[in-house]
Design an enzyme around this catalytic site. Structure first.
Site, PDB file in Angstrom:
ATOM      1  NE  ARG A 122      -0.598   0.165   5.070  1.00 17.53           N
ATOM      2  CZ  ARG A 122       0.367  -0.737   5.677  1.00 17.53           C
ATOM      3  NH1 ARG A 122       0.824  -1.955   4.956  1.00 17.53           N
ATOM      4  NH2 ARG A 122       0.968  -0.569   6.794  1.00 17.53           N
ATOM      5  CB  CYS A 244      -1.960  -1.314   9.532  1.00 19.23           C
ATOM      6  SG  CYS A 244      -2.945   0.395   8.777  1.00 19.23           S
ATOM      7  CB  CYS A 318     -12.159  23.525  21.509  1.00 22.82           C
ATOM      8  SG  CYS A 318     -10.891  22.158  21.067  1.00 22.82           S
ATOM      9  CB  CYS A 435      -2.637 -12.884  20.811  1.00 18.33           C
ATOM     10  SG  CYS A 435      -1.404 -11.741  21.512  1.00 18.33           S
TER      11      CYS A 435
HETATM   12 ZN   LIG Z   1     -11.038  22.682  18.820  1.00 17.21          ZN
END
Ligand SMILES: [Zn+2]
Length: 482
Positions: A122, A244, A318, A435
Site C-alpha cells: 500500500r 494495520c 474545546c 495471540c
Molecule cells: Zn478545537
C-alpha cells in the site's frame, strides 16, 4: 557459514552505498538538465524573461493550469507553498506523489520509521530495493524522480512535542498521514497554536475518513475552522484501536484517502485559505465554510461509497482552540501541558500485565508442555484470517474481538462455561492463550480468570510470551507471520 554471512553483509553494504551515490548523481543530473533547459529558453527569448514561471514548468504543469479557476496564478501559489506531510506511509506516499507532481514548491516529510516488506502493498512510493532505508528518504527518492523541481526537506524522526514547533512552523499547510491517536492530537494542537490548516485522514481495513481542520485558521477563541479535538474531543478507548498490523488494510482504500488529502491541500493553497485568518474574509459566523467529514467505504463484498457528514464549527469548550484554552506553545514543548500518550489511554499495547508465573515462553511450550502435558487447551485469540494463514497444531481459534463484545456462554449446573471449552477437558487441565505478539493474550488470560474458568486456581491459565512472533523466532522459522 559465519564467514559467508559476513561477506554477504559487507557486499550488501557496498551495494547500498553505491546505489545511494548513483541515485544522488541521477537526481543532480535531472536538476541540472532542467536548469540547462530553462537557461536555453531564456537565451532564446527576445529580451529579459517576462513570464512568472520557468519554461519547463509551463510544459510540466500545463494540464492543470488550464483548469477553470486554476490558471497560472494557481500554479504560482503552489510553487510558493510549503506543505508538511507527517507520515510517509499508506496515506503519505500517494498524497506526497500528487503534491510533488502538481509542483508544490517545498515539501517536508516527517517519518522516523524504516521501510518493511509488509508496507509495500500500500505504501506505493517505497520499493523492494529500499527495504531497510528510512521511509522519509525512500519517499524522497520516489518524489525526486517524479519531479526534481520542488525542494524536499526530510525529518527522519517522529513528530513529538519537543520538535513539533520547530518543524511545523516552517510550513503553510499540514497533512496528517499518521496512524496513531496520540500523534493526531499533537498535530492538531500544534496546527491550532501556529495557525496552520490541517488535512487529516485515516484508513483501516476497507474504510477511510477525511476532514479539513483549522481552516480557516484562527487564534484560540476566534471564529475559525474546528480542530481535531472539536470533532473528536475524546480519544477512542485503547482496547478498540486496531492497528494495520492487527486489523489489516486494503491498499486502494488507504491510497484513495491519501489522494483525497492531496486534492484538499491543493485547493486550500490555490484558494488562499492558508493566509492568516482575516475577519474581513468571513464577516459573519455563517460565512465560515462548514467542514464536512468524508466517509469512504470499499467493502470486499460490494461497491464503494462516499458519504459526507456536515460537522459543527469550533466547540466553545474545546481544550485546544476555545477562548478558555490553556494550551500554549511553551506548555506543549516543555511537557508541562498534556501527556499525549497518557491522554490516549497509555500505550495501546501493555508490555506486561501478567506475572512471570502466568507466562511461558514459546520454546518451553513447544519443548515440554505440548509433548508432555498432553491434556491441555491452546487457545488462539487472533482473528480468523490470521489463524487461517498459519497456526500451531491443535490450537482452537476464539477471536479476541468477539470477547470484547460478549462471549457466548452456556449455563452448566450453575457454572458459566464458554461453548468453545471442550466438554472432555478436565477441570484441572491447563489453558494456554496465544495471540499475535503477546498483548491480547494477556488481557484474554485475565478475562478467563475473571470468568472463573480457572476454577478458583484449580486450573493453570497463562499465555505464550511474545505470541506467534516468538513462536516463529524460537520454534518454527518456516511459519508465515503476518
Ligand atoms: Zn478545537
Amino acid at each position: 557459514m559465519d564467514g559467508l554471512d559476513r561477506a554477504v553483509a559487507v557486499l550488501r553494504g557496498r551495494v547500498e552505498t553505491a546505489e545511494k551515490e548513483l541515485r544522488d548523481l541521477k537526481a543532480q543530473l535531472a536538476q541540472a538538465e532542467q536548469l540547462a533547459q530553462d537557461a536555453r529558453s531564456k537565451e532564446n527569448s527576445n529580451g529579459p524573461w517576462k513570464w512568472p514561471l520557468e519554461a519547463g514548468e509551463y510544459e510540466r504543469y500545463g494540464r492543470q493550469m488550464i483548469l477553470p479557476g486554476f490558471g497560472v496564478q494557481g500554479q504560482v501559489q503552489l510553487k510558493n507553498a510549503r506543505v508538511l506531510i507527517v507520515g510517509a506511509g499508506g496515506l503519505g506516499c500517494p498524497a506526497a506523489a500528487y503534491l510533488a507532481g502538481a509542483g508544490v514548491g517545498t515539501i517536508g516529510i516527517v517519518d522516523g520509521d524504516t521501510v518493511e516488506a509488509s508496507n509495500l502493498h500500500r505504501q506505493i512510493a517505497h520499493t523492494t530495493s529500499r527495504l531497510g532505508t528510512t521511509k522519509a528518504y525512500s519517499l524522497y527518492c520516489y518524489l525526486h524522480d517524479l519531479n526534481p523541481l520542488p525542494e524536499y526537506k526530510l525529518y527522519e524522526e517522529h513528530l513529538a512535542p519537543q520538535n513539533a514547533e520547530r518543524i511545523v512552523s516552517q510550513y503553510d499547510v499540514v497533512l496528517d498521514c499518521t496512524d496513531n491517536p496520540a500523534t493526531r492530537y499533537l498535530i492538531s494542537d500544534i496546527c491550532v497554536l501556529l495557525g496552520k490548516p490541517l488535512v487529516s485522514a485515516s484508513a483501516l481495513r476497507t474504510d477511510g475518513q477525511l476532514i479539513v481542520l483549522n481552516c480557516p485558521p484562527a487564534p484560540q477563541g476566534s471564529k475559525g475552522g474546528p480542530c481535531y479535538r472539536c470533532v473528536f474531543p475524546q480519544p477512542p478507548p485503547p482496547a478498540s484501536i486496531l492497528s494495520c498490523g492487527e486489523g489489516g488494510v486494503l491498499g486502494p482504500a488507504v491510497g484513495t484517502m491519501g489522494v483525497l488529502q492531496a486534492g484538499e491541500a491543493i485547493k486550500i493553497i490555490i484558494r488562499g485559505h492558508h493566509v492568516p485568518y482575516s475577519t474581513d474574509a468571513y464577516p459573519t459566523p455563517d460565512a465560515l465554510p462548514s467542514p464536512t467529514l468524508l466517509l469512504f467505504s470499499s467493502p470486499l463484498s460490494g461497491p464503494p461509497s462516499l458519504r459526507a457528514v456536515r460537522m459543527r464549527s469550533r466547540r466553545a469548550d474545546c481544550y485546544a482552540c476555545s477562548g478558555s484554552s490553556v494550551l500554549t506553545l511553551e506548555s506543549l514543548s516543555d511537557g508541562s501541558g498534556m501527556d499525549y500518550v497518557q491522554f490516549c489511554g497509555g500505550l495501546p499495547s501493555p508490555e506486561s500485565t501478567l506475572s512471570a508465573e502466568e507466562r511461558v515462553s514459546a520454546s518451553d511450550y513447544a519443548a515440554t508442555i505440548r509433548s508432555v502435558t498432553k491434556d491441555h487447551l491452546l487457545l488462539d485469540v487472533r482473528e480468523p484470517e490470521h489463524f487461517g494463514i498459519a497456526a500451531i497444531d491443535g490450537a482452537v481459534n476464539v477471536p479476541f474481538s468477539q470477547w470484547k463484545q460478549s462471549i457466548n456462554v452456556e449455563e452448566d449446573g450453575g457454572q458459566v462455561r464458554p461453548e468453545w471449552l471442550p466438554p472432555t477437558l478436565r477441570d484441572d487441565a491447563p489453558i494456554y492463550v496465544v495471540c499475535r505478539v503477546g498483548n491480547d493474550s494477556q488481557v484474554a488470560t485475565r478475562r478467563l480468570k475473571e470468568m472463573g474458568i480457572d476454577g478458583g486456581g484449580k486450573r493453570f491459565i497463562g499465555d505464550i510470551r511474545g505470541g506467534m512472533r516468538a513462536w516463529k523466532e524460537e520454534v518454527d522459522k518456516s511459519m508465515p507471520f503476518t
